[in-house]
Write a protein that holds these residues in place. Structure first.
Motif, PDB file in Angstrom:
ATOM      1  N   UNK A  26     -95.589  26.677  26.387  1.00  0.00           N
ATOM      2  CA  UNK A  26     -94.934  25.758  27.319  1.00  0.00           C
ATOM      3  C   UNK A  26     -93.572  26.316  27.690  1.00  0.00           C
ATOM      4  N   UNK A  27     -93.058  25.873  28.805  1.00  0.00           N
ATOM      5  CA  UNK A  27     -91.760  26.328  29.303  1.00  0.00           C
ATOM      6  C   UNK A  27     -90.649  25.787  28.401  1.00  0.00           C
ATOM      7  N   UNK A  28     -89.826  26.646  27.788  1.00  0.00           N
ATOM      8  CA  UNK A  28     -88.738  26.158  26.929  1.00  0.00           C
ATOM      9  C   UNK A  28     -87.763  25.241  27.653  1.00  0.00           C
ATOM     10  N   UNK A  29     -87.695  25.344  28.978  1.00  0.00           N
ATOM     11  CA  UNK A  29     -86.767  24.510  29.742  1.00  0.00           C
ATOM     12  C   UNK A  29     -87.336  23.123  30.055  1.00  0.00           C
ATOM     13  N   UNK A  30     -88.573  22.860  29.699  1.00  0.00           N
ATOM     14  CA  UNK A  30     -89.198  21.561  29.948  1.00  0.00           C
ATOM     15  C   UNK A  30     -88.770  20.593  28.849  1.00  0.00           C
ATOM     16  N   UNK A  31     -87.838  19.722  29.171  1.00  0.00           N
ATOM     17  CA  UNK A  31     -87.255  18.827  28.177  1.00  0.00           C
ATOM     18  C   UNK A  31     -88.210  17.720  27.736  1.00  0.00           C
ATOM     19  N   UNK A  32     -89.332  17.546  28.427  1.00  0.00           N
ATOM     20  CA  UNK A  32     -90.268  16.511  28.000  1.00  0.00           C
ATOM     21  C   UNK A  32     -90.916  16.870  26.661  1.00  0.00           C
ATOM     22  N   UNK A  33     -90.968  18.163  26.346  1.00  0.00           N
ATOM     23  CA  UNK A  33     -91.548  18.589  25.076  1.00  0.00           C
ATOM     24  C   UNK A  33     -90.491  18.520  23.965  1.00  0.00           C
ATOM     25  N   UNK A  34     -90.841  17.843  22.874  1.00  0.00           N
ATOM     26  CA  UNK A  34     -89.926  17.760  21.730  1.00  0.00           C
ATOM     27  C   UNK A  34     -90.423  18.579  20.541  1.00  0.00           C
ATOM     28  N   UNK A  35     -91.446  19.397  20.777  1.00  0.00           N
ATOM     29  CA  UNK A  35     -91.853  20.387  19.788  1.00  0.00           C
ATOM     30  C   UNK A  35     -92.387  21.609  20.530  1.00  0.00           C
ATOM     31  N   UNK A  36     -92.199  22.764  19.937  1.00  0.00           N
ATOM     32  CA  UNK A  36     -92.769  23.995  20.449  1.00  0.00           C
ATOM     33  C   UNK A  36     -93.687  24.590  19.386  1.00  0.00           C
ATOM     34  N   UNK A  37     -94.867  25.010  19.813  1.00  0.00           N
ATOM     35  CA  UNK A  37     -95.775  25.774  18.968  1.00  0.00           C
ATOM     36  C   UNK A  37     -95.991  27.099  19.682  1.00  0.00           C
ATOM     37  N   UNK A  38     -95.593  28.187  19.059  1.00  0.00           N
ATOM     38  CA  UNK A  38     -95.638  29.507  19.673  1.00  0.00           C
ATOM     39  C   UNK A  38     -96.303  30.486  18.706  1.00  0.00           C
TER      40      UNK A  38
END
Length: 279
Positions: A185-197
């Motif tokens: 997902x785009x790191x700049x997308x503030x709607x996401x509150x978790x990142x899985x990379x």
């Protein structure tokens, strides 16, 4: 890019002639759950599922993971669930390491093969089944869950289905290509509150300083081996191991080879720090 490989636990049970010594560690700052602990007797089950078992490698717990849970699910042919999630506030990420699963999300069916990634928004309707036609094809996948945290002016993220093979890794600056991150997902997308990379180190790649930051981390080693700095300790890790790091735990890494070192990474992002414990 070399074809990805993903370690999936197979269970079983060690013989009586095996040594008890292992690399399992549980501290105030981090934990290491090595692949050797993922045996038949450490599996768990869920109601509403058929033909499944799972290893729970993270769960909200005082002094341990605070923001997420993570399962490694083994799904037999024909197994699955028509109601996998009972918590309408829980968002999910699925990442497939073995076999083939059929995900029906809001009425649309998707087939996920190894490397397949699915983001499922909180409150979405979904089902999941082992979709292989083979009678001996077991599916394996990671299931990461976190309650979505609302923020002013933001809507919930939409669903996303993709495969890591379709995403170009982002190379870290000044690393000569030895350290890269596959971002779903785009790191700049503030709607996401978790990142899985997925983080990849080529042989000789390093995290060249002790990272110390607020994000809680879960790291499952998909491929290879390395020496990982956890707080004040250097720990050898390999494919199939899981590491949990609490907020501000210093971390660094040296990937000595001979092959690539890769891990599936969870972290919480993009929200204010709560100033009081949750009610």
């Amino acid at each position: 890019m070399t074809a990805p490989r993903y370690y999936t636990p197979q269970g079983g049970h060690p013989g009586q002639d095996q040594l008890l010594t292992d690399r399992a560690m549980f501290t105030d700052a981090y934990a290491v759950i090595p692949k050797g602990t993922m045996r038949d007797i450490t599996t768990s089950y869920l109601p509403g599922w058929q033909g499944m078992r799972m290893w729970v490698i993270a769960r909200p717990l005082s002094g341990f993971a605070e923001t997420f849970s993570q399962y490694i699910v083994e799904l037999q042919p024909g197994g699955g669930s028509d109601a996998p999630e009972h918590d309408s506030a829980a968002q999910s990420v699925l990442f497939v390491t073995e076999g083939e699963i059929g995900l029906t999300l809001d009425g649309t069916e998707h087939i996920l093969t190894p490397g397949g990634y699915a983001y499922i928004p909180a409150g979405a309707g979904w089902t999941l089944h082992n979709s292989s036609n083979s009678s001996n094809s077991v599916a394996g996948f990671h299931w990461i869950r976190k309650r979505w945290e609302a923020a002013p002016g933001l809507e919930k993220p939409g669903p996303l289905i993709t495969n890591e093979r379709d995403i170009a890794p982002t190379v870290m600056p000044d690393t000569e290509g030895r350290w890269a991150t596959t971002r779903f997902v785009d790191p700049a997308d503030m709607s996401h509150d978790m990142h899985v990379t997925i983080v990849t180190f080529e042989p000789g790649g390093v995290i060249p300083f002790p990272e110390t930051h607020v994000m809680e981390h879960g790291l499952y080693v998909l491929e290879g081996k390395a020496v990982y700095r956890l707080n004040q300790d250097w720990v050898e890790v390999e494919a199939g191991d899981f590491m949990w790091l609490r907020a501000f735990c210093p971390q660094a890494c040296y990937a000595g080879g001979p092959g690539r070192f890769r891990y599936l990474l969870y972290k919480d992002v993009n929200r204010h720090m709560p100033l009081s414990p949750p009610c």
